[in-house]
Structures are given as C-alpha cells and as structure tokens.
Motif scaffolding. Sequence first.
Motif, PDB file in Angstrom:
ATOM      1  N   GLU A  22       0.824  -1.209   0.000  1.00 39.18           N
ATOM      2  CA  GLU A  22       0.000   0.000   0.000  1.00 39.18           C
ATOM      3  C   GLU A  22       0.858   1.260   0.000  1.00 39.18           C
ATOM      4  O   GLU A  22       0.570   2.218  -0.713  1.00 39.18           O
ATOM      5  CB  GLU A  22      -0.946   0.039   1.208  1.00 39.18           C
ATOM      6  CG  GLU A  22      -2.023  -1.014   1.187  1.00 39.18           C
ATOM      7  CD  GLU A  22      -1.668  -2.186   2.092  1.00 39.18           C
ATOM      8  OE1 GLU A  22      -0.472  -2.484   2.252  1.00 39.18           O
ATOM      9  OE2 GLU A  22      -2.595  -2.802   2.628  1.00 39.18           O
ATOM     10  N   LEU A  23       1.924   1.256   0.808  1.00 37.90           N
ATOM     11  CA  LEU A  23       2.811   2.422   0.848  1.00 37.90           C
ATOM     12  C   LEU A  23       3.507   2.634  -0.494  1.00 37.90           C
ATOM     13  O   LEU A  23       3.702   3.771  -0.933  1.00 37.90           O
ATOM     14  CB  LEU A  23       3.870   2.261   1.933  1.00 37.90           C
ATOM     15  CG  LEU A  23       3.462   2.590   3.356  1.00 37.90           C
ATOM     16  CD1 LEU A  23       4.644   2.417   4.290  1.00 37.90           C
ATOM     17  CD2 LEU A  23       2.907   3.982   3.473  1.00 37.90           C
ATOM     18  N   LEU A  26       0.963   4.055  -2.892  1.00 43.00           N
ATOM     19  CA  LEU A  26       0.715   5.443  -2.504  1.00 43.00           C
ATOM     20  C   LEU A  26       1.884   6.343  -2.899  1.00 43.00           C
ATOM     21  O   LEU A  26       1.678   7.463  -3.376  1.00 43.00           O
ATOM     22  CB  LEU A  26       0.457   5.540  -1.005  1.00 43.00           C
ATOM     23  CG  LEU A  26       0.154   6.935  -0.476  1.00 43.00           C
ATOM     24  CD1 LEU A  26      -1.124   7.500  -1.097  1.00 43.00           C
ATOM     25  CD2 LEU A  26       0.041   6.896   1.039  1.00 43.00           C
ATOM     26  N   SER A  30       1.129   9.383  -5.306  1.00 40.56           N
ATOM     27  CA  SER A  30       1.263  10.713  -4.714  1.00 40.56           C
ATOM     28  C   SER A  30       2.531  11.423  -5.148  1.00 40.56           C
ATOM     29  O   SER A  30       2.642  12.638  -4.997  1.00 40.56           O
ATOM     30  CB  SER A  30       1.237  10.617  -3.193  1.00 40.56           C
ATOM     31  OG  SER A  30       2.426  10.019  -2.704  1.00 40.56           O
ATOM     32  N   CYS A  73       0.972   5.350   9.961  1.00 42.09           N
ATOM     33  CA  CYS A  73       0.977   5.435   8.499  1.00 42.09           C
ATOM     34  C   CYS A  73      -0.292   4.858   7.894  1.00 42.09           C
ATOM     35  O   CYS A  73      -0.985   5.522   7.116  1.00 42.09           O
ATOM     36  CB  CYS A  73       2.179   4.687   7.918  1.00 42.09           C
ATOM     37  SG  CYS A  73       3.735   5.496   8.162  1.00 42.09           S
ATOM     38  N   TYR A  74      -0.593   3.617   8.245  1.00 44.26           N
ATOM     39  CA  TYR A  74      -1.770   2.988   7.660  1.00 44.26           C
ATOM     40  C   TYR A  74      -3.057   3.641   8.144  1.00 44.26           C
ATOM     41  O   TYR A  74      -4.020   3.766   7.382  1.00 44.26           O
ATOM     42  CB  TYR A  74      -1.770   1.482   7.927  1.00 44.26           C
ATOM     43  CG  TYR A  74      -0.750   0.765   7.071  1.00 44.26           C
ATOM     44  CD1 TYR A  74      -0.798   0.842   5.686  1.00 44.26           C
ATOM     45  CD2 TYR A  74       0.273   0.036   7.641  1.00 44.26           C
ATOM     46  CE1 TYR A  74       0.142   0.208   4.896  1.00 44.26           C
ATOM     47  CE2 TYR A  74       1.226  -0.613   6.864  1.00 44.26           C
ATOM     48  CZ  TYR A  74       1.143  -0.524   5.494  1.00 44.26           C
ATOM     49  OH  TYR A  74       2.076  -1.149   4.708  1.00 44.26           O
ATOM     50  N   ILE A  77      -3.396   6.820   6.046  1.00 37.40           N
ATOM     51  CA  ILE A  77      -3.684   6.465   4.658  1.00 37.40           C
ATOM     52  C   ILE A  77      -5.154   6.076   4.482  1.00 37.40           C
ATOM     53  O   ILE A  77      -5.796   6.447   3.508  1.00 37.40           O
ATOM     54  CB  ILE A  77      -2.772   5.310   4.192  1.00 37.40           C
ATOM     55  CG1 ILE A  77      -1.345   5.804   4.053  1.00 37.40           C
ATOM     56  CG2 ILE A  77      -3.274   4.717   2.882  1.00 37.40           C
ATOM     57  CD1 ILE A  77      -0.336   4.692   3.877  1.00 37.40           C
ATOM     58  N   TYR A  78      -5.678   5.345   5.446  1.00 35.74           N
ATOM     59  CA  TYR A  78      -7.058   4.880   5.330  1.00 35.74           C
ATOM     60  C   TYR A  78      -8.061   5.808   6.005  1.00 35.74           C
ATOM     61  O   TYR A  78      -9.214   5.449   6.208  1.00 35.74           O
ATOM     62  CB  TYR A  78      -7.175   3.445   5.853  1.00 35.74           C
ATOM     63  CG  TYR A  78      -6.523   2.472   4.908  1.00 35.74           C
ATOM     64  CD1 TYR A  78      -7.064   2.215   3.659  1.00 35.74           C
ATOM     65  CD2 TYR A  78      -5.325   1.853   5.241  1.00 35.74           C
ATOM     66  CE1 TYR A  78      -6.443   1.354   2.773  1.00 35.74           C
ATOM     67  CE2 TYR A  78      -4.695   0.985   4.359  1.00 35.74           C
ATOM     68  CZ  TYR A  78      -5.262   0.746   3.126  1.00 35.74           C
ATOM     69  OH  TYR A  78      -4.650  -0.100   2.250  1.00 35.74           O
ATOM     70  N   LYS A 104       1.407  14.795   8.039  1.00 37.22           N
ATOM     71  CA  LYS A 104       0.960  15.563   6.877  1.00 37.22           C
ATOM     72  C   LYS A 104       1.973  16.632   6.486  1.00 37.22           C
ATOM     73  O   LYS A 104       2.179  16.902   5.301  1.00 37.22           O
ATOM     74  CB  LYS A 104      -0.386  16.229   7.171  1.00 37.22           C
ATOM     75  CG  LYS A 104      -1.546  15.267   7.226  1.00 37.22           C
ATOM     76  CD  LYS A 104      -2.826  16.004   7.611  1.00 37.22           C
ATOM     77  CE  LYS A 104      -4.007  15.071   7.686  1.00 37.22           C
ATOM     78  NZ  LYS A 104      -5.241  15.793   8.086  1.00 37.22           N
ATOM     79  N   TYR A 107       5.060  14.586   4.892  1.00 38.25           N
ATOM     80  CA  TYR A 107       4.740  13.886   3.644  1.00 38.25           C
ATOM     81  C   TYR A 107       3.669  14.673   2.895  1.00 38.25           C
ATOM     82  O   TYR A 107       2.532  14.237   2.746  1.00 38.25           O
ATOM     83  CB  TYR A 107       4.320  12.443   3.941  1.00 38.25           C
ATOM     84  CG  TYR A 107       5.417  11.670   4.622  1.00 38.25           C
ATOM     85  CD1 TYR A 107       6.447  11.103   3.878  1.00 38.25           C
ATOM     86  CD2 TYR A 107       5.460  11.533   5.998  1.00 38.25           C
ATOM     87  CE1 TYR A 107       7.482  10.415   4.494  1.00 38.25           C
ATOM     88  CE2 TYR A 107       6.487  10.846   6.634  1.00 38.25           C
ATOM     89  CZ  TYR A 107       7.492  10.292   5.868  1.00 38.25           C
ATOM     90  OH  TYR A 107       8.515   9.618   6.485  1.00 38.25           O
ATOM     91  N   ILE A 110       1.698  13.072  -0.064  1.00 37.02           N
ATOM     92  CA  ILE A 110       0.632  12.160   0.346  1.00 37.02           C
ATOM     93  C   ILE A 110      -0.587  12.967   0.765  1.00 37.02           C
ATOM     94  O   ILE A 110      -1.712  12.687   0.340  1.00 37.02           O
ATOM     95  CB  ILE A 110       1.079  11.255   1.515  1.00 37.02           C
ATOM     96  CG1 ILE A 110       2.178  10.305   1.058  1.00 37.02           C
ATOM     97  CG2 ILE A 110      -0.105  10.471   2.084  1.00 37.02           C
ATOM     98  CD1 ILE A 110       2.806   9.517   2.191  1.00 37.02           C
ATOM     99  N   LEU A 114      -4.196  12.687  -1.084  1.00 36.43           N
ATOM    100  CA  LEU A 114      -5.403  12.241  -0.391  1.00 36.43           C
ATOM    101  C   LEU A 114      -6.496  13.307  -0.436  1.00 36.43           C
ATOM    102  O   LEU A 114      -7.668  13.003  -0.665  1.00 36.43           O
ATOM    103  CB  LEU A 114      -5.082  11.843   1.054  1.00 36.43           C
ATOM    104  CG  LEU A 114      -4.196  10.606   1.224  1.00 36.43           C
ATOM    105  CD1 LEU A 114      -3.844  10.394   2.688  1.00 36.43           C
ATOM    106  CD2 LEU A 114      -4.845   9.364   0.638  1.00 36.43           C
TER     107      LEU A 114
END
Length: 153
Positions: A22-23, A26, A30, A73-74, A77-78, A104, A107, A110, A114
């Motif tokens: 997933e990373l 992403l 991103s 992180c996860y 992300i979710y 935020k 990164y 990202i 998002l």
Amino acid sequence: MRNAFVPFTGGMVLAADYSQLELRVLAHLSKDRRLLQVLNGGADVFRCIAAEWRSIELETVDDTLRQQAKQMCYGIIYGMGAKSLGEQMGIEEDDAAAYIESFKERYTGIHRFLKETVRSCVKKGFVQTLLGRRRYLPNITNTNTYTRTHVCS
C-alpha cells in the motif's frame, strides 16, 4: 489454515509477501519525494519513518516505536481520525492529532494526493482505479457523518 491448500501432484503452493504494498502504491500515485526516498533507501521503512517522526537515530527505534509508526501510516492512509488512532496506539487523542499533523507536514505529497482524491470524489461521486474501474460512493456528500463515512458494498 495453509494446510487446507494442497497442491496437485508435482505442483507447489507459492506464497508472496508484497512488502509495504500500500505504501509503495501510494508513493507512486502521490509522487511524495520523501516517501519515495525512504522506500528506495533499502532500510526498514517503518523504522526510518519512526526515526524521522521522533527525530531520533535509526538504531534507537525499538519494535514498539516501529509498530506505532506503522499504525500511524496505515491509519492516516485509510482516513483514520485522531480519536481512533489514539485508541489504537494507546495514546491521548490530542497526541494522535499532533502525530497526524506532523505526518501531513512531512509527507506533503501524500497529504495533497489524499485531499485531491477526496475532493474529486465529492465532485464526481466516485473514485477510479488506474485502469478505469469506478467505485461509486453515493453518500459522499451526505451531511450525516456516519452515513457519509460508512460504505456499504
């Protein structure tokens, strides 16, 4: 559970672990420079993120801190909020909110991706895969938070 799968005679069962898939997806979508550097650096991704997040040396990151970085992180992300992240990590909601903000800020690619994905979904009513498959989210503009955030398949 693996014993439930038996290969045919002469065959084999192959297991694959897509490390931080997933990373990696992403990072690609991103184009976040910082995450791409971490992923391409060859070291343990979550240890690197934890060291940067806590401003400590990589060698001092223990398993607990690594796990917290992974959860953070996860979770981010979710779309996990500070309350849920705090509960999951066993920390105060205010601390979790501060962690989310620091992530935020670090990164930015990202964060931008998002935000743009959500903005586009609100406008169009769907999200779309790279190959064009659409997932419609008819309640994305609903004013009821529960209805808006809970997707039924």
